[in-house]
Design an enzyme around this catalytic site. Structure first.
Site, PDB file in Angstrom:
ATOM      1  N   TYR A  88       0.961  -1.246   0.131  1.00 32.77           N
ATOM      2  CA  TYR A  88      -0.064  -0.094   0.075  1.00 32.77           C
ATOM      3  C   TYR A  88       0.913   1.112   0.140  1.00 32.77           C
ATOM      4  O   TYR A  88       0.517   2.241  -0.547  1.00 32.77           O
ATOM      5  CB  TYR A  88      -0.871   0.120   1.101  1.00 32.77           C
ATOM      6  N   ASN A 116     -12.350  -1.632  -4.870  1.00 30.32           N
ATOM      7  CA  ASN A 116     -12.069  -2.117  -6.267  1.00 30.32           C
ATOM      8  C   ASN A 116     -13.219  -2.884  -6.558  1.00 30.32           C
ATOM      9  O   ASN A 116     -13.724  -4.050  -6.142  1.00 30.32           O
ATOM     10  CB  ASN A 116     -10.838  -2.808  -6.479  1.00 30.32           C
ATOM     11  N   CYS A 124      -6.233  -6.466  -7.161  1.00 31.16           N
ATOM     12  CA  CYS A 124      -6.218  -5.860  -5.754  1.00 31.16           C
ATOM     13  C   CYS A 124      -5.618  -7.266  -4.415  1.00 31.16           C
ATOM     14  O   CYS A 124      -5.043  -6.482  -3.719  1.00 31.16           O
ATOM     15  CB  CYS A 124      -7.488  -5.346  -5.228  1.00 31.16           C
ATOM     16  N   HIS A 125      -5.666  -8.342  -5.127  1.00 31.14           N
ATOM     17  CA  HIS A 125      -5.365  -9.267  -4.221  1.00 31.14           C
ATOM     18  C   HIS A 125      -3.654  -9.190  -4.254  1.00 31.14           C
ATOM     19  O   HIS A 125      -2.922  -9.795  -3.408  1.00 31.14           O
ATOM     20  CB  HIS A 125      -5.538 -10.821  -4.735  1.00 31.14           C
ATOM     21  N   GLU A 151      -0.861 -17.702  -8.840  1.00 32.48           N
ATOM     22  CA  GLU A 151       0.034 -17.033  -9.537  1.00 32.48           C
ATOM     23  C   GLU A 151       1.599 -17.222  -9.287  1.00 32.48           C
ATOM     24  O   GLU A 151       2.261 -17.583 -10.103  1.00 32.48           O
ATOM     25  CB  GLU A 151      -0.228 -15.545  -9.386  1.00 32.48           C
TER      26      GLU A 151
END
Length: 166
Positions: A88, A116, A124-125, A151
């Site tokens: 962030y 989002n 956003c993850h 991922e």
């Protein structure tokens, strides 16, 4: 507004769109109604590729509704590469540079990230705390962890430095 759903490995995803673009992709919302719209088919093709381990660029038209600040943050989220994370704080620095401000609150960025409306496509993850710690996720922490691991598994062998810390 059109409404549909997509069955995914992380559960049923609620999809919403207008003729201009995808307006929402939400987890943990149950609906029975399913409408036809070409954007839903395009989104399903993207999601199929993503869940099969591909790294598809986001080509689905998006029609995200939010403040100019939220829009700016969501645009930055779209630049986070597959399998990587950003904090962030680093996003706050990027926003402050764009706005020509000395500082920007990581908490304000966190609030924009949390609003989002199109999860997964607007990733956003991939946003984590300052020390790489996992923080809240509207879809639930177990789904955030699943997406990051998914991922990371696809990135093994491609670039070991890009792996997420999970």
């Amino acid at each position: 507004m059109y409404v549909s759903w997509y069955d995914s490995p992380v559960g049923k995803l609620l999809l919403t769109c207008t003729d201009q673009g995808l307006t929402g992709l939400y987890m943990n919302r149950d609906i029975s109604r399913k409408e036809e719209h070409p954007l839903f088919q395009q989104t399903a093709i993207w999601l199929d590729a993503y869940f099969q381990g591909e790294h598809p660029p986001v080509t689905v038209p998006l029609a995200l509704e939010g403040t100019s600040f939220q829009q700016m943050v969501w645009k930055i989220l779209l630049t986070i590469p597959y399998g990587e994370t950003r904090s962030y704080g680093s996003i706050a620095k990027e926003v402050s540079a764009i706005l020509g401000k000395e500082k920007m609150s990581a908490q304000a960025v966190g609030q924009a990230v949390g609003r989002n409306p199109v999860s997964i496509l607007v990733p956003c993850h991939r946003v984590v705390g300052s020390k790489g710690n996992l923080t809240g996720y509207a879809g639930g922490m177990e789904k955030k962890i699943w997406l990051l691991k998914h991922e990371a598994q696809q990135r093994i062998g491609e670039n070991d430095n890009a792996l997420c810390r999970i």
